[in-house]
Design a protein around this motif. Structure first.
Motif, short mmCIF file in Angstrom:
data_model
loop_
_atom_site.label_atom_id
_atom_site.label_comp_id
_atom_site.label_asym_id
_atom_site.label_seq_id
_atom_site.Cartn_x
_atom_site.Cartn_y
_atom_site.Cartn_z
N LYS A 9 3.22 -35.84 28.24
CA LYS A 9 3.96 -34.58 28.39
C LYS A 9 3.23 -33.43 27.68
N SER A 10 2.73 -33.71 26.47
CA SER A 10 1.98 -32.67 25.74
C SER A 10 0.72 -32.28 26.52
N GLY A 11 0.10 -33.27 27.15
CA GLY A 11 -1.08 -32.98 27.96
C GLY A 11 -0.74 -32.14 29.17
N LEU A 12 0.41 -32.43 29.80
CA LEU A 12 0.85 -31.63 30.95
C LEU A 12 1.09 -30.17 30.55
N ASN A 13 1.80 -29.97 29.44
CA ASN A 13 2.10 -28.61 29.00
C ASN A 13 0.82 -27.83 28.68
N THR A 14 -0.09 -28.47 27.93
CA THR A 14 -1.34 -27.81 27.55
C THR A 14 -2.17 -27.49 28.79
N SER A 15 -2.25 -28.42 29.73
CA SER A 15 -3.00 -28.17 30.96
C SER A 15 -2.40 -27.02 31.76
N ARG A 16 -1.06 -26.96 31.77
CA ARG A 16 -0.39 -25.88 32.50
C ARG A 16 -0.71 -24.52 31.88
N TYR A 17 -0.60 -24.46 30.53
CA TYR A 17 -0.94 -23.20 29.86
C TYR A 17 -2.41 -22.83 30.09
N SER A 18 -3.28 -23.82 30.06
CA SER A 18 -4.71 -23.56 30.25
C SER A 18 -4.99 -23.02 31.64
N VAL A 19 -4.28 -23.57 32.65
CA VAL A 19 -4.44 -23.08 34.02
C VAL A 19 -3.97 -21.63 34.11
N ASP A 20 -2.84 -21.32 33.42
CA ASP A 20 -2.33 -19.95 33.43
C ASP A 20 -3.34 -18.97 32.82
N VAL A 21 -3.92 -19.36 31.68
CA VAL A 21 -4.89 -18.49 31.00
C VAL A 21 -6.14 -18.30 31.86
N THR A 22 -6.61 -19.38 32.45
CA THR A 22 -7.80 -19.30 33.30
C THR A 22 -7.53 -18.42 34.52
N SER A 23 -6.36 -18.56 35.10
CA SER A 23 -5.99 -17.74 36.26
C SER A 23 -5.96 -16.25 35.88
N ASN A 24 -5.45 -15.99 34.67
CA ASN A 24 -5.41 -14.60 34.20
C ASN A 24 -6.82 -14.05 34.00
N ASN A 25 -7.72 -14.87 33.48
CA ASN A 25 -9.12 -14.44 33.31
C ASN A 25 -9.75 -14.09 34.66
N ILE A 26 -9.53 -14.96 35.63
CA ILE A 26 -10.12 -14.72 36.96
C ILE A 26 -9.54 -13.46 37.58
N ALA A 27 -8.23 -13.28 37.42
CA ALA A 27 -7.58 -12.10 38.00
C ALA A 27 -8.07 -10.80 37.39
N ASN A 28 -8.46 -10.85 36.10
CA ASN A 28 -8.89 -9.63 35.39
C ASN A 28 -10.40 -9.52 35.24
N GLU A 29 -11.12 -10.26 36.06
CA GLU A 29 -12.59 -10.24 35.96
C GLU A 29 -13.15 -8.83 36.00
N ASN A 30 -12.59 -7.96 36.83
CA ASN A 30 -13.13 -6.61 37.00
C ASN A 30 -12.29 -5.55 36.31
N SER A 31 -11.36 -5.95 35.46
CA SER A 31 -10.54 -4.98 34.73
C SER A 31 -11.37 -4.35 33.61
N ASP A 32 -11.37 -3.02 33.53
CA ASP A 32 -12.14 -2.32 32.50
C ASP A 32 -11.65 -2.71 31.11
N GLY A 33 -12.59 -3.08 30.25
CA GLY A 33 -12.27 -3.37 28.86
C GLY A 33 -11.66 -4.73 28.62
N TYR A 34 -11.45 -5.50 29.69
CA TYR A 34 -10.80 -6.80 29.51
C TYR A 34 -11.74 -7.78 28.82
N ILE A 35 -11.21 -8.45 27.79
CA ILE A 35 -11.95 -9.48 27.08
C ILE A 35 -11.30 -10.83 27.39
N LYS A 36 -12.12 -11.77 27.82
CA LYS A 36 -11.57 -13.04 28.30
C LYS A 36 -10.79 -13.77 27.20
#
Length: 429
Positions: A9-36
């Motif tokens: 369960k802890s692995g599922l939660n961590t993987s889910r959060y990690s997917v969310d963070v990675t998705s946010n990084n990809i979405a903001n790839e071209n955002s000015d000033g964005y730091i991954k």
């Protein structure tokens, strides 16, 4: 076996959060000033037999280096100084640009030739008219160059006022963001990204120093506080009298503290609006020295004054005196183009050599600044490349992370399925 469920369960939660963070990084790839953003995890403490209790999701951090960021800001500020200098010096070089048939050197040479022609035939009306024409052109050319230099002063003053307004506007925005950060109950990484972008923009105008210790934000310009205790603000103001362009002394002040700028475009502008350090003032003074020496030489070597005045602005050609020039006057004046021991400003030279030395100085100043600008840009590009590798989103790297997190999620889900099947088997026995 039940422990395995909690571990998975802890692995599922961590993987889910990690997917969310990675998705946010990809979405903001071209955002000015964005730091991954980077996911932080650690192993949950072991209770027995070193088996482990799963993974802990420890939050998200910005992938940034304060040391590298501060270095980039300071070096970018120095590059901005050279860029502003390049803009001013390049415009000045264009003013004094010449061809074989145009420019002040050509006008000066035509004046010398007209004097020589009249010396050979002092009563020739055509030659008298030619000397009159060339003398008028000589004065007009000098005054035209001087007027262009004065226009450059006025343009520089306007730029200084605009940039000071921009700096104060940026400072107000930073204070506004600081207020939002204090009010926010979250990590406020988006606000920090925006503040970093504003700090980098501010550094193009002037050298800054930022202190973020103990969650208290302080920003200094040239060692003087402009933002302190997060939200207290002192704005920049301009000190100087622009009514006398020949005696400028311009500086920037913060709450009556005079700033000693070390970099940024504002350093270049204030430097060129201070007579003791201004290239514009230096070139203008050279023209004044030329005009004053021209008046002195022609007056001392002639019974009538061909020119009068004390500087370029007051320089006047006395057209009516041409007809009064004697043969002796013309003999003396004709030597003007050969005399290389004329006192012009602080040097002894001929008029032609003096002006050519001025052109060489202008060109040399441009070349020296270009070399410094290229060297500084190389430093900035190197730092920026290193900093971007650390902070910018790499879509390939993020896609690999996404696949890894997806695989981890599926693996932990599989563990739960397996444990569930094992429990069902036990219950059915």
């Amino acid at each position: 076996m039940i422990d395995s469920l909690y571990i998975a369960k802890s692995g599922l939660n961590t993987s889910r959060y990690s997917v969310d963070v990675t998705s946010n990084n990809i979405a903001n790839e071209n955002s000015d000033g964005y730091i991954k953003r980077v996911v932080n995890t650690s192993e949950l403490s072991t209770l027995e037999n070193d088996i482990g209790n799963g993974v802990s999701f420890d939050g998200v951090t910005r992938s940034a280096s304060v040391y590298l960021y501060d270095k980039l800001v300071s070096q970018s500020s120095l590059a901005s100084y050279y860029e502003q200098e390049d803009s001013i010096l390049a415009n000045l070089e264009i003013m004094f640009s010449e061809t074989e048939s145009s420019g002040f050197s050509s006008t000066l040479n035509n004046f010398f030739n007209s004097l020589e022609s009249l010396r050979n035939d002092s009563t020739n009306l055509i030659y008298q008219n030619e000397l009159s024409t060339q003398s008028s052109l000589l004065v007009d050319s000098l005054q035209s160059l001087n007027n262009e230099l004065e226009d450059t002063f006025k343009t520089t003053i306007e730029q200084l006022e605009e940039q000071v307004d921009s700096v104060n506007n940026i400072l107000e925005q930073i204070v506004y963001l600081n207020e939002k950060i204090i009010q926010s109950n979250t990590s406020s990484y988006d606000l920090l990204d925006k503040r970093d972008a504003l700090e980098k923009e501010l550094s193009t105008y002037t050298n800054i120093e930022v202190n973020r210790d103990n969650d208290t934000y302080n920003l200094k310009i040239s060692g003087v506080n402009v933002i302190f205790n997060n939200t207290n603000l002192h704005e920049l103001s301009i000190s100087g009298d622009f009514s006398d362009l020949d005696n400028l002394d311009t500086s920037l002040t913060v709450y009556n503290n005079k700033l000693s700028l070390s970099s940024g475009s504002l350093k270049s502008l204030t430097q060129n609006l201070t007579s003791s350090s201004s290239n514009i003032s230096s070139y203008k003074q050279s023209l004044n020295d030329f005009a004053s020496a021209l008046v002195d030489y022609t007056s001392n070597n002639s019974s009538v004054a061909l020119f009068s005045g004390t500087d370029v602005n007051s320089l006047t050609f006395n057209k009516n005196n041409i007809s009064s020039l004697t043969n002796g006057d013309l003999e003396n004046l004709a030597q003007i183009q050969w005399d290389d021991n004329i006192s012009i400003g602080s040097s002894n030279s001929s008029f032609s050599k003096f002006y050519q030395n001025l052109l060489v100085t202008i060109s040399s100043n441009v070349e020296n600044n270009n070399f410094k600008l290229e060297s500084q840009n190389a430093i900035v590009n190197s730092l920026e490349s290193t900093y971007n590798n650390l902070t910018k989103v790499d879509p390939d790297e993020e896609m690999i992370n996404l696949l890894q997190y997806q695989a981890a999620y599926e693996a932990n889900a599989k563990v739960i399925t397996v444990v569930d099947e094992m429990l069902q088997t036990l219950l059915n026995m």
